[in-house]
Design an enzyme around this catalytic site. Structure first.
Site, PDB file in Angstrom:
ATOM      1  N   ASP A  47       0.836  -1.196   0.000  1.00 15.71           N
ATOM      2  CA  ASP A  47       0.000   0.000   0.000  1.00 15.71           C
ATOM      3  C   ASP A  47       0.873   1.248   0.000  1.00 15.71           C
ATOM      4  O   ASP A  47       1.570   1.528   0.974  1.00 15.71           O
ATOM      5  CB  ASP A  47      -0.891  -0.023   1.251  1.00 15.71           C
ATOM      6  CG  ASP A  47      -1.799   1.191   1.324  1.00 15.71           C
ATOM      7  OD1 ASP A  47      -2.888   1.146   0.726  1.00 15.71           O
ATOM      8  OD2 ASP A  47      -1.409   2.199   1.952  1.00 15.71           O
ATOM      9  N   TYR A  52       3.297   9.629   0.004  1.00 12.60           N
ATOM     10  CA  TYR A  52       4.360   8.917   0.733  1.00 12.60           C
ATOM     11  C   TYR A  52       5.718   9.088   0.018  1.00 12.60           C
ATOM     12  O   TYR A  52       6.748   8.743   0.587  1.00 12.60           O
ATOM     13  CB  TYR A  52       4.073   7.407   0.852  1.00 12.60           C
ATOM     14  CG  TYR A  52       2.803   7.005   1.540  1.00 12.60           C
ATOM     15  CD1 TYR A  52       2.029   7.924   2.246  1.00 12.60           C
ATOM     16  CD2 TYR A  52       2.369   5.680   1.508  1.00 12.60           C
ATOM     17  CE1 TYR A  52       0.852   7.526   2.879  1.00 12.60           C
ATOM     18  CE2 TYR A  52       1.202   5.283   2.135  1.00 12.60           C
ATOM     19  CZ  TYR A  52       0.440   6.208   2.808  1.00 12.60           C
ATOM     20  OH  TYR A  52      -0.717   5.800   3.418  1.00 12.60           O
ATOM     21  N   LYS A  81      -2.528   6.066  -4.040  1.00 12.93           N
ATOM     22  CA  LYS A  81      -3.580   7.058  -3.745  1.00 12.93           C
ATOM     23  C   LYS A  81      -3.253   8.404  -4.354  1.00 12.93           C
ATOM     24  O   LYS A  81      -2.081   8.803  -4.404  1.00 12.93           O
ATOM     25  CB  LYS A  81      -3.744   7.207  -2.227  1.00 12.93           C
ATOM     26  CG  LYS A  81      -3.820   5.882  -1.485  1.00 12.93           C
ATOM     27  CD  LYS A  81      -4.033   6.036  -0.007  1.00 12.93           C
ATOM     28  CE  LYS A  81      -3.752   4.720   0.710  1.00 12.93           C
ATOM     29  NZ  LYS A  81      -2.331   4.488   1.023  1.00 12.93           N
ATOM     30  N   HIS A 113      -7.222   9.915  -1.727  1.00 15.16           N
ATOM     31  CA  HIS A 113      -6.604   9.769  -0.400  1.00 15.16           C
ATOM     32  C   HIS A 113      -7.381  10.486   0.694  1.00 15.16           C
ATOM     33  O   HIS A 113      -7.379  10.058   1.849  1.00 15.16           O
ATOM     34  CB  HIS A 113      -5.174  10.328  -0.463  1.00 15.16           C
ATOM     35  CG  HIS A 113      -4.262   9.757   0.579  1.00 15.16           C
ATOM     36  ND1 HIS A 113      -2.915   9.643   0.410  1.00 15.16           N
ATOM     37  CD2 HIS A 113      -4.506   9.259   1.824  1.00 15.16           C
ATOM     38  CE1 HIS A 113      -2.368   9.106   1.489  1.00 15.16           C
ATOM     39  NE2 HIS A 113      -3.310   8.868   2.361  1.00 15.16           N
TER      40      HIS A 113
END
Ligand code: A2P
Length: 287
Positions: A47, A52, A81, A113
């Site tokens: 994920d 990120y 996302k 997200h």
């Protein structure tokens, strides 16, 4: 973990019940080491998210490591996302950027997200229009096969109802914070009613729940770790989990949750910790 259990999404495709969370997993070497340990331990789901900043490292690690384990692209399930900064008119560009960063041909599951838009106040009335526009773009890319499933993250029940009313392609999944102190009963029943998979993030409360006395008591009585109790509590209710760890030993330990059960009484005692506590961001004020 021999063959990781999976759930069937409303697209008809399977998704492993256990995936590796990668929030705060940064840098090519750290990502490579974690992906290597995860594949060795039997993880088949990963994920990520644009925010990120590890999509490129994750894609590269997988391309390099899959052959080592005799696996191909089809054997792994990749989630990413859309960044809140790309919500609205930049959504197509944002999703295409995720696809090119990962460079794995397609993305198994792509989520909006956050219901809001970066740079806008949470109460701004442009937020609903922006996320509706993002959803249209995700539907387009889903139609082209580039995003095999699409869904949302951090949506409240109100955001979900709005989406269910307007969408052409229904969301396959909702990913939200979920642990014994935040049982999300309303969202879970809404997801069940609409055939949307409900998935947990922050099952360990960013690690803070590992010190909870009740969780430790149950862990001692089961001869398991507190993390395994928290993950088992979720999967025993049919909720897929995404524990993040950068430590190979903990990555392995977090898979050992399918060979034991929690007693009903312990499940109930853990669920009674529900007090609406959040360790992560709270979307309830997003218009
Ligand atoms: P680390 O990466 O050093 O293992 P959450 O998924 O709820 O956000 O929690 C992730 C946090 O919990 C990370 O800080 C991670 O640290 C830690 N963590 C993950 N698995 C375990 C485990 N089995 N035991 C202790 N801490 C863990």
């Amino acid at each position: 973990m021999s063959s990781p259990p999976s759930v069937v999404l409303n697209t008809g495709r399977e998704m492993p019940v256990l995936g590796l969370g990668t929030y705060k997993l940064c840098g090519p070497e750290a990502v490579f080491q974690a992906v290597d340990a995860a594949l060795a331990a039997g993880y088949r789901a990963f994920d990520s998210a644009a925010v990120y900043r590890n999509e490129a490292d994750l894609g590269r690690a997988l391309r390099e490591l899959l052959p080592k384990y005799g696996l191909t692209r089809e054997d792994v399930f990749i989630t990413s996302k859309l960044s809140p900064k790309d919500q609205g008119e930049k959504a197509m560009k944002g999703a295409l950027h995720s696809l090119s960063q990962l460079d794995l041909g397609y993305i198994d599951l792509y989520l909006i997200h956050w219901p809001g838009t970066q740079g806008l106040p949470v109460a701004d009335q442009r937020n609903p229009g922006n996320r509706a526009q993002s959803w249209l773009r995700l539907e387009e890319l889903h139609g082209q096969g580039k995003l095999r499933a699409i869904g949302v993250s951090n949506y409240t029940a109100a955001h979900m109802r709005e989406l269910m009313q307007s969408c052409r392609v229904p969301p396959a999944l909702l990913q939200v914070e979920f642990h014994p102190r935040l049982c999300q009963l309303e969202l879970r029943s809404l997801c069940k009613e609409h055939g949307v998979c409900f998935q947990a993030y922050s099952s360990l409360g960013k690690g803070e729940l590992l010190a909870d006395p009740l969780i430790n008591e149950v862990a001692n009585s089961c001869k398991r770790t507190p993390a395994q109790i928290l993950l088992r509590w979720a999967v025993q209710q049919g909720v897929p989990v995404l524990p993040k760890s950068s430590n190979p030993d903990r990555i392995q330990k977090n898979t050992e949750i399918f060979d034991f059960s929690l007693r009903d009484a312990d499940m109930d005692r853990l669920s009674a910790l529900d007090c609406g506590h959040r360790f992560c961001w709270d979307p309830s004020e997003v218009a």
